[in-house]
Design a protein around this motif. Structure first.
Motif, short mmCIF file in Angstrom:
data_model
loop_
_atom_site.label_atom_id
_atom_site.label_comp_id
_atom_site.label_asym_id
_atom_site.label_seq_id
_atom_site.Cartn_x
_atom_site.Cartn_y
_atom_site.Cartn_z
N ARG A 4 0.84 -1.21 0.00
CA ARG A 4 0.00 0.00 0.00
C ARG A 4 0.87 1.25 0.00
NH1 ARG A 4 -5.70 -0.40 2.44
NH2 ARG A 4 -6.12 -2.59 2.17
N GLU A 5 1.95 1.20 0.74
CA GLU A 5 2.85 2.37 0.80
C GLU A 5 3.47 2.65 -0.57
OE1 GLU A 5 4.59 5.69 2.00
OE2 GLU A 5 3.13 4.54 3.16
N ARG A 8 0.81 4.22 -2.74
CA ARG A 8 0.62 5.63 -2.39
C ARG A 8 1.77 6.47 -2.93
NH1 ARG A 8 -1.85 3.90 2.45
NH2 ARG A 8 0.15 3.66 3.45
N THR A 9 2.98 5.95 -2.82
CA THR A 9 4.15 6.67 -3.32
C THR A 9 4.05 6.83 -4.84
OG1 THR A 9 5.50 5.83 -1.52
CG2 THR A 9 6.67 6.64 -3.46
#
Length: 148
Positions: A4-5, A8-9
């Protein structure tokens, strides 16, 4: 599978790149040669012929993602202005090939020269390291732009 990170990035980077590229495009559009009153789609056709050589109406329409009748109208306007010429297709009598004229080449050259000068001046304001980053990014952006 991305985390998920990472997603998002990537979304954040996508937003930044989209914004930056769109602003740069708008700025480069404003730097068009002052004598050039052609529409952006007409200039796109001239640039395609300059880069790729002679093309059929169908190939131009496909490349510019418009319908052939729309491209026919654009080509007709460019031909009326003396910037392109139509030639019979060498093997298919139902088609025509569109070729850039010397006057069309001059329009493309004047447009490129003015925009390149503006961008060159902006690049001179950057550090050597920043120019190296852009040199490395250019082919990557080209690859992204060419992807389906």
């Amino acid at each position: 599978m991305p985390t998920r990170e990472q997603l998002r990035t990537n979304v954040g980077l996508a937003t930044e790149l989209r914004f930056s590229v769109m602003r740069l495009r708008r700025r480069l559009v404003r730097e068009r040669h002052p004598d050039n009153d052609l529409s952006l789609p007409s200039m796109a056709v001239l640039w395609a012929l300059h880069r790729l050589g002679d093309l059929t109406i169908g190939a131009l329409a496909s490349r510019e993602q418009v319908r052939p009748p729309s491209m026919t109208r654009t080509v007709n306007c460019l031909a009326d202005a003396g910037l392109v010429e139509r030639q019979p297709h060498p093997t298919d009598g139902r088609q025509v090939v569109v070729r850039l004229t010397e006057e069309g080449r001059a329009v493309v050259h004047a447009d490129a020269t003015r925009r390149d000068r503006w961008l060159s001046r902006r690049l001179e304001e950057l550090t050597p390291a920043e120019r190296d980053v852009l040199r490395q990014a250019a082919p990557i952006l080209q690859r992204i732009a060419a992807a389906d």
